[in-house]
Motif scaffolding. Sequence first.
Motif: not given
Length: 374
Positions: A78-84, A144-153, A348-355
Amino acid sequence: MLAEIDVAIIGAGVIGLATAGEIAQRKKEVFVFEKNHSFGLETSSRNSEVIHAGIYYPEDSLKTRLCVEGKSLLYELCDSHDIAYKKLGKIIVATSENETTQLEKLYEQGRRNGVEDLMLLSRTELKKLEPNVEARAGLLSLSSGILDSYNLLKFLYSQAREKGAEFVFGTEVVGIERMRAKYRVEIRDREGISAFISRVVINAAGLNSDRIAQLAGVDVAKAGYKLHYCKGEYFSLSSKYRNVVNRLIYPTPEQAGHGIHVTVGLDGRVRLGPNARYVEAIDYGVDETQREAFYNSVQRFLPHIELEDLDPEFAGIRPKLQGPGEAFQDFVIAHEEKTGFPGLINLIGIESPGLTASLAIARYVGRMVKELFA
Ligand SMILES: Cc1cc2nc3c(=O)[nH]c(=O)nc-3n(C[C@H](O)[C@H](O)[C@H](O)COP(=O)(O)OP(=O)(O)OC[C@H]3O[C@@H](n4cnc5c(N)ncnc54)[C@H](O)[C@@H]3O)c2cc1C
């Protein structure tokens, strides 16, 4: 003669995207097949967007190891590619004596997991940090934090393409047949059914991953790969609560999820959820009759909210290996050589914390693929 490729990845969620970039970097011919018209339209865009610290799970589990590694990789990316993102921290709160004991256990678990920045908070310390939260005690997690997952994808998609991965959207994998050291993969798109040969097949099909394993011939019941769908719904709080909390506020965890928590979006909006309800089918509607249950759950530690300020927002579905009332289950990330399917890798079973763990999962799978081509 059927066309031949090196690696077929099924699914363009965060796991398929990150894995495609990781493998294509090593100059393999990598194709990603996605049944939807674009990437990340399922679980990867229907979640809390929280970068987890890695507190909850046993220290030797993949969930812990890949979450702790993935968290650092994600912050770096996120730091190196400006992902909020915002490393705003999270507090797990205890509202009873029993929960206070549970918090102390979580603190110990987190320390064993390598989460160094945890702090137990008294009622007074908690009040100073979060004046609107009522609780007996808290556990503060600074990383812990939050991120802009759309921009990550979006970033992972562009990066994978730049490294040479090819994406085939609107194309569903409908058959997988082992042919000695390779696989014949059958796909269905608008033009009908066709097939190709792949040396390696990576199953990153999320909610469908147990069925994909079965298509390939794996005995899913015997392997313990049968998925249970566990729905998580969200309600938003009206804009008058914009600054009601400064951090993510979680209750002490429940059996099937982390409990209905309070998250603050990058835009300052406050959201409640997810709950955890086992369901039979995939349906992303939010059941409005859950409003009161949400209110009762959050009102225990955020007493000033009003029932009518909760609005249904969206829902996601967890691909859980753990059925109702069952014990902890780890991620399955398995090269199926021992079960008779060399070259097939199941996730299989890639639930939280999969992101959070996605980049570390991609590296893990990347190492498996490297060995296959060694
Ligand atoms: C309610 C909820 C909250 C969560 N909160 C968090 C959080 O805060 N932090 C965190 O770290 N994690 C969180 N998670 C977990 C995280 O969202 C998932 O672990 C992650 O998104 C899984 O990604 P994936 O790529 O495996 O699955 P998906 O995103 O579901 O991608 C799988 C893809 O495979 C495709 N596919 C399926 N079958 C086929 C087929 N036959 N042919 C072609 N394509 C196919 C699908 O269309 C889909 O695009 C949460 C999950 C839920 C449900």
